[in-house]
Structures are given as C-alpha cells and as structure tokens.
Scaffold this motif. Structure first.
Motif, PDB file in Angstrom:
ATOM      1  N   GLU A  45      -9.849  -8.649  -2.978  1.00  0.00           N
ATOM      2  CA  GLU A  45      -9.500  -7.585  -2.874  1.00  0.00           C
ATOM      3  C   GLU A  45     -10.219  -7.725  -1.614  1.00  0.00           C
ATOM      4  O   GLU A  45     -10.013  -6.402  -0.520  1.00  0.00           O
ATOM      5  N   GLY A  46     -11.708  -8.298  -0.880  1.00  0.00           N
ATOM      6  CA  GLY A  46     -12.251  -7.988   0.235  1.00  0.00           C
ATOM      7  C   GLY A  46     -11.254  -8.679   1.253  1.00  0.00           C
ATOM      8  O   GLY A  46     -11.499  -7.369   2.216  1.00  0.00           O
TER       9      GLY A  46
ATOM     10  N   LYS B 289      -9.137  -5.434   1.335  1.00  0.00           N
ATOM     11  CA  LYS B 289      -9.827  -4.165   2.665  1.00  0.00           C
ATOM     12  C   LYS B 289     -10.178  -4.587   3.484  1.00  0.00           C
ATOM     13  O   LYS B 289      -9.800  -3.349   4.553  1.00  0.00           O
ATOM     14  N   ALA B 290     -10.096  -5.147   3.680  1.00  0.00           N
ATOM     15  CA  ALA B 290     -10.058  -5.534   5.249  1.00  0.00           C
ATOM     16  C   ALA B 290      -8.585  -5.522   6.483  1.00  0.00           C
ATOM     17  O   ALA B 290      -8.687  -5.093   7.175  1.00  0.00           O
TER      18      ALA B 290
ATOM     19  N   ALA C 106       1.105  -1.370  -0.119  1.00  0.00           N
ATOM     20  CA  ALA C 106      -0.417   0.232   0.044  1.00  0.00           C
ATOM     21  C   ALA C 106       0.336   1.053  -0.064  1.00  0.00           C
ATOM     22  O   ALA C 106       0.652   1.915  -0.663  1.00  0.00           O
TER      23      ALA C 106
ATOM     24  N   THR D 156      -5.992  -3.153   5.243  1.00  0.00           N
ATOM     25  CA  THR D 156      -5.959  -2.443   5.464  1.00  0.00           C
ATOM     26  C   THR D 156      -7.142  -1.875   6.124  1.00  0.00           C
ATOM     27  O   THR D 156      -6.278  -0.779   7.259  1.00  0.00           O
ATOM     28  N   ASN D 157      -7.856  -2.515   6.348  1.00  0.00           N
ATOM     29  CA  ASN D 157      -8.286  -0.909   7.717  1.00  0.00           C
ATOM     30  C   ASN D 157      -8.013  -1.942   9.101  1.00  0.00           C
ATOM     31  O   ASN D 157      -7.985  -1.027  10.046  1.00  0.00           O
TER      32      ASN D 157
ATOM     33  N   SER E 259      -2.529  -0.489  -5.891  1.00  0.00           N
ATOM     34  CA  SER E 259      -3.783  -0.015  -5.212  1.00  0.00           C
ATOM     35  C   SER E 259      -4.441  -1.413  -4.875  1.00  0.00           C
ATOM     36  O   SER E 259      -3.781  -2.888  -5.086  1.00  0.00           O
ATOM     37  N   LEU E 260      -5.743  -1.978  -4.000  1.00  0.00           N
ATOM     38  CA  LEU E 260      -6.119  -2.668  -3.138  1.00  0.00           C
ATOM     39  C   LEU E 260      -6.541  -4.047  -4.429  1.00  0.00           C
ATOM     40  O   LEU E 260      -5.854  -5.359  -4.077  1.00  0.00           O
ATOM     41  N   GLN E 261      -6.659  -4.052  -6.064  1.00  0.00           N
ATOM     42  CA  GLN E 261      -6.631  -4.985  -7.087  1.00  0.00           C
ATOM     43  C   GLN E 261      -5.310  -5.425  -7.085  1.00  0.00           C
ATOM     44  O   GLN E 261      -5.054  -6.958  -7.088  1.00  0.00           O
TER      45      GLN E 261
ATOM     46  N   GLY F 213      -6.275   6.441   6.701  1.00  0.00           N
ATOM     47  CA  GLY F 213      -6.147   5.906   5.587  1.00  0.00           C
ATOM     48  C   GLY F 213      -4.540   5.712   5.047  1.00  0.00           C
ATOM     49  O   GLY F 213      -3.856   6.790   6.060  1.00  0.00           O
ATOM     50  N   ARG F 214      -4.007   5.373   4.129  1.00  0.00           N
ATOM     51  CA  ARG F 214      -2.946   5.239   3.553  1.00  0.00           C
ATOM     52  C   ARG F 214      -1.989   7.152   3.647  1.00  0.00           C
ATOM     53  O   ARG F 214      -1.123   6.747   3.883  1.00  0.00           O
TER      54      ARG F 214
END
Length: 79
Positions: free
Chosen positions: A40-41, A44-45, A23, A47-48, A28-30, A58-59
């Motif tokens: 990607e889910g 995303k989890a 990151a 990174t959160n 990107s997440l993708q 955030g980033r």
C-alpha cells in the motif's frame, strides 16, 4: 486515447498509469496494491506522484480533468 495522451503529457511511468486507471475506476489503495501485488505504501507514493505530475491534490480533481476533457471534445464534435 484521451487518457494516454494526458498520461504522456504528465510523464507518468507505466506503473503510475496503471495506478491512475485503477484509482479512477474507484479502487481503494488497498485494492490497487492487491491487484498490482505491491505494498500500500508503494501505491500511496505512486498516487502522490500522479497527483503532483497532474497538478491536482487528489482523486476527485484528477477525475474532473478527464470529465472536462470529455465535455470539451463533445462540444467540439457537436459543432
């Protein structure tokens, strides 16, 4: 070395450390999901979780923590 210290302080898992590095490199997440061969889910989890553990939203804020650390070290070394 500085990043590893921060990651340890925050209690990041090995997977979260990988995601955090990607990151911060701007992926990107993708892209991170593709590199890590996961969904990607999941990314995303992760990174959160990273942002929550680091106390940021955030980033950009995550990156600023490391920039501040590097600047502080540079000032100390200059003295």
């Amino acid at each position: 070395e500085l990043m590893q210290e921060r990651f340890a302080e925050w209690g990041l898992t090995a997977a979260e450390q990988d995601v955090a590095l990607f990151a911060m490199k701007g992926l990107s997440l993708q892209d991170i999901a593709a590199v890590r061969e996961t969904s990607e889910g999941t990314v995303k989890a992760q990174t959160n979780a990273i942002y929550r553990k680091a106390g940021v939203t955030g980033r950009p804020q995550l990156l600023s923590l490391f920039i501040e650390d590097l600047m502080s070290e540079a000032l100390v070394e200059a003295r």
